[in-house]
Write a protein that holds these residues in place. Structure first.
Motif, PDB file in Angstrom:
ATOM      1  N   ASN A 156      -0.052  10.962 -15.697  1.00 36.42           N
ATOM      2  CA  ASN A 156       1.148  11.798 -16.355  1.00 36.42           C
ATOM      3  C   ASN A 156       2.444  11.567 -16.098  1.00 36.42           C
ATOM      4  N   LEU A 157       2.706   9.963 -15.202  1.00 36.93           N
ATOM      5  CA  LEU A 157       3.464   8.996 -15.526  1.00 36.93           C
ATOM      6  C   LEU A 157       3.457   7.773 -15.826  1.00 36.93           C
ATOM      7  N   HIS A 158       2.033   7.427 -16.438  1.00 32.57           N
ATOM      8  CA  HIS A 158       1.413   6.055 -16.641  1.00 32.57           C
ATOM      9  C   HIS A 158       1.782   5.705 -15.723  1.00 32.57           C
ATOM     10  N   ILE A 159       1.620   5.538 -14.563  1.00 29.98           N
ATOM     11  CA  ILE A 159       1.642   4.072 -14.029  1.00 29.98           C
ATOM     12  C   ILE A 159      -0.039   3.585 -13.237  1.00 29.98           C
ATOM     13  N   ARG A 160      -0.746   3.923 -13.984  1.00 27.99           N
ATOM     14  CA  ARG A 160      -2.550   3.677 -12.946  1.00 27.99           C
ATOM     15  C   ARG A 160      -2.357   2.125 -13.089  1.00 27.99           C
ATOM     16  N   HIS A 161      -1.575   1.581 -14.417  1.00 30.65           N
ATOM     17  CA  HIS A 161      -1.656  -0.532 -14.366  1.00 30.65           C
ATOM     18  C   HIS A 161      -1.147  -0.707 -13.230  1.00 30.65           C
ATOM     19  N   PHE A 162      -0.145   0.121 -12.222  1.00 32.26           N
ATOM     20  CA  PHE A 162       0.696  -1.120 -11.894  1.00 32.26           C
ATOM     21  C   PHE A 162      -0.944  -0.732  -9.682  1.00 32.26           C
ATOM     22  N   PHE A 163      -1.736  -0.493 -10.210  1.00 32.63           N
ATOM     23  CA  PHE A 163      -2.074  -0.782  -9.046  1.00 32.63           C
ATOM     24  C   PHE A 163      -4.075  -0.622  -9.004  1.00 32.63           C
ATOM     25  N   GLN A 164      -4.451  -2.351  -8.209  1.00 36.43           N
ATOM     26  CA  GLN A 164      -5.115  -2.962  -8.098  1.00 36.43           C
ATOM     27  C   GLN A 164      -6.722  -2.052  -7.635  1.00 36.43           C
ATOM     28  N   ALA A 165      -6.042  -0.709  -7.253  1.00 32.38           N
ATOM     29  CA  ALA A 165      -7.139   0.540  -5.898  1.00 32.38           C
ATOM     30  C   ALA A 165      -6.406   1.300  -6.018  1.00 32.38           C
ATOM     31  N   VAL A 166      -7.284   1.858  -5.657  1.00 34.62           N
ATOM     32  CA  VAL A 166      -7.019   3.698  -5.136  1.00 34.62           C
ATOM     33  C   VAL A 166      -8.364   3.911  -4.023  1.00 34.62           C
ATOM     34  N   VAL A 167      -7.390   4.361  -3.053  1.00 33.46           N
ATOM     35  CA  VAL A 167      -8.505   4.893  -2.033  1.00 33.46           C
ATOM     36  C   VAL A 167      -7.654   6.677  -2.176  1.00 33.46           C
ATOM     37  N   SER A 168      -8.863   7.494  -1.942  1.00 32.79           N
ATOM     38  CA  SER A 168      -8.352   9.045  -2.202  1.00 32.79           C
ATOM     39  C   SER A 168      -8.953   9.659  -0.761  1.00 32.79           C
ATOM     40  N   ALA A 169      -8.999  11.454  -0.643  1.00 30.49           N
ATOM     41  CA  ALA A 169      -9.774  11.568   0.640  1.00 30.49           C
ATOM     42  C   ALA A 169     -10.963  11.762   0.073  1.00 30.49           C
ATOM     43  N   ASP A 170     -11.752  11.299  -0.452  1.00 28.70           N
ATOM     44  CA  ASP A 170     -13.330  10.515  -1.372  1.00 28.70           C
ATOM     45  C   ASP A 170     -13.022  10.293  -0.991  1.00 28.70           C
ATOM     46  N   ASP A 171     -13.260   8.982  -0.411  1.00 28.16           N
ATOM     47  CA  ASP A 171     -13.287   7.539  -0.348  1.00 28.16           C
ATOM     48  C   ASP A 171     -13.346   6.906   1.502  1.00 28.16           C
ATOM     49  N   VAL A 172     -12.505   8.473   2.449  1.00 28.34           N
ATOM     50  CA  VAL A 172     -12.563   7.734   3.967  1.00 28.34           C
ATOM     51  C   VAL A 172     -13.596   9.769   4.345  1.00 28.34           C
ATOM     52  N   ILE A 203      -4.461  12.848  -7.462  1.00 27.10           N
ATOM     53  CA  ILE A 203      -4.128  10.804  -7.806  1.00 27.10           C
ATOM     54  C   ILE A 203      -4.146  10.889  -9.201  1.00 27.10           C
ATOM     55  N   ASP A 204      -5.259  11.913 -10.180  1.00 20.92           N
ATOM     56  CA  ASP A 204      -4.904  11.392 -10.968  1.00 20.92           C
ATOM     57  C   ASP A 204      -4.107  11.934 -11.571  1.00 20.92           C
ATOM     58  N   PHE A 205      -3.922  13.551 -11.727  1.00 20.33           N
ATOM     59  CA  PHE A 205      -2.910  14.099 -11.928  1.00 20.33           C
ATOM     60  C   PHE A 205      -1.493  13.200 -12.042  1.00 20.33           C
ATOM     61  N   VAL A 206      -0.825  12.400 -10.789  1.00 23.29           N
ATOM     62  CA  VAL A 206       0.059  11.479 -10.913  1.00 23.29           C
ATOM     63  C   VAL A 206       0.077  10.808 -11.909  1.00 23.29           C
ATOM     64  N   LEU A 207      -0.854   9.645 -11.388  1.00 25.92           N
ATOM     65  CA  LEU A 207      -0.580   8.609 -11.694  1.00 25.92           C
ATOM     66  C   LEU A 207      -1.189   8.516 -13.597  1.00 25.92           C
ATOM     67  N   LEU A 231       1.030  -1.004  -0.193  1.00 22.30           N
ATOM     68  CA  LEU A 231       0.185  -0.261   0.039  1.00 22.30           C
ATOM     69  C   LEU A 231       1.037   0.717  -0.281  1.00 22.30           C
ATOM     70  N   PHE A 232       0.286   1.866  -0.815  1.00 19.32           N
ATOM     71  CA  PHE A 232       1.327   3.022  -1.109  1.00 19.32           C
ATOM     72  C   PHE A 232       0.995   4.354  -0.919  1.00 19.32           C
ATOM     73  N   ASP A 233       1.030   4.922  -0.027  1.00 17.06           N
ATOM     74  CA  ASP A 233       1.165   7.026   0.029  1.00 17.06           C
ATOM     75  C   ASP A 233       1.252   7.179  -1.233  1.00 17.06           C
ATOM     76  N   LEU A 234       1.115   8.577  -1.229  1.00 13.17           N
ATOM     77  CA  LEU A 234       1.840   9.310  -2.656  1.00 13.17           C
ATOM     78  C   LEU A 234       2.467  10.319  -2.654  1.00 13.17           C
ATOM     79  N   ASN A 235       2.032  11.875  -2.298  1.00 15.02           N
ATOM     80  CA  ASN A 235       2.966  12.742  -2.493  1.00 15.02           C
ATOM     81  C   ASN A 235       3.951  12.229  -1.262  1.00 15.02           C
TER      82      ASN A 235
END
Length: 218
Positions: A123-139, A117-121, A6-10
């Motif tokens: 622009n760096l083309h790494i979204r495919h590595f992750f099976q799930a994304v939990v953001s501020a809006d999800d908690v 999160i979308d800005f990072v994933l 599980l990775f934090d982002l920034n």
């Protein structure tokens, strides 16, 4: 071998926390006259944007619309400044690829809003590595509350005790501890001494070329 990562982002996937701090410093002091120094701003940089504003100015100081506007404005300033410098932390692309080879599922567990999160994933083309994304809006409550990481683990069908969290911030490591998870600390923004009170830290790295990471992949 970990069951899930599980990775934090920034500050964890990208080394961008200085850009976040600078955007907050400008908004808090130049726009909102908070009168905070750099270290005071840095100390408040955890959790959701609205939570940061409420911690500093108090509950009820801003309307819901003002909180949303300030949150987006801060991210726009951050993105404009950081985009020309955007890059994965050294070694992370290869670590992602090794995790995929070892069939270790991965998720993002971040206090950032989806806009960021979308800005990072993307622009760096790494979204495919992750099976799930939990953001501020999800908690409901952000870190150090464990909800972010527990929800990410649940989405990966992984038990908390078999998850390894990658974090750069003390409050993020505290969230992992509260979730019953071990953590690897990347020292992009905070020194080792700031994590001394957390018994769940496996080890510290300065980037993802560190050979200690091999032990996580069996």
């Amino acid at each position: 071998m970990a069951q899930a990562f599980l990775f934090d982002l920034n500050g964890t996937v990208i080394d961008d926390m200085h850009y976040h701090a600078r955007a907050w410093y400008e908004i808090l002091n130049n726009d909102l006259n908070a009168g905070l120094n750099w270290d005071q701003v840095k100390a408040q940089m955890y959790g959701k944007n609205e939570e940061l504003l409420i911690r500093i100015f108090g509950n009820g100081h801003f309307t819901r619309e003002q909180l949303d506007r300030l949150s987006v404005e801060k991210e726009k300033r951050y993105q404009q400044a950081y985009l020309p410098e955007m890059a994965l932390i050294p070694g992370l692309q290869q670590f992602f690829e090794q995790a995929v080879l070892h069939q270790v599922p991965m998720a993002i567990g971040s206090a950032a809003i989806p806009f960021n999160i979308d800005f990072v994933l993307d622009n760096l083309h790494i979204r495919h590595f992750f099976q799930a994304v939990v953001s501020a809006d999800d908690v409901a409550i952000s870190k150090p509350h464990p909800e972010t990481f527990l929800k990410a683990a649940q989405l990966l069908h992984a038990s908390p005790e078999n998850c390894v969290v990658f974090e750069d911030a003390p409050k993020g490591v505290e969230a992992a501890l509260n979730a019953g998870m071990k953590a690897v600390v990347i020292t992009t923004m905070h020194g080792k001494e700031e994590f001394a009170q957390y018994p769940n830290v496996l080890f510290y790295i300065s980037d993802y070329t560190d050979p200690q990471l091999k032990q996580l992949l069996g």
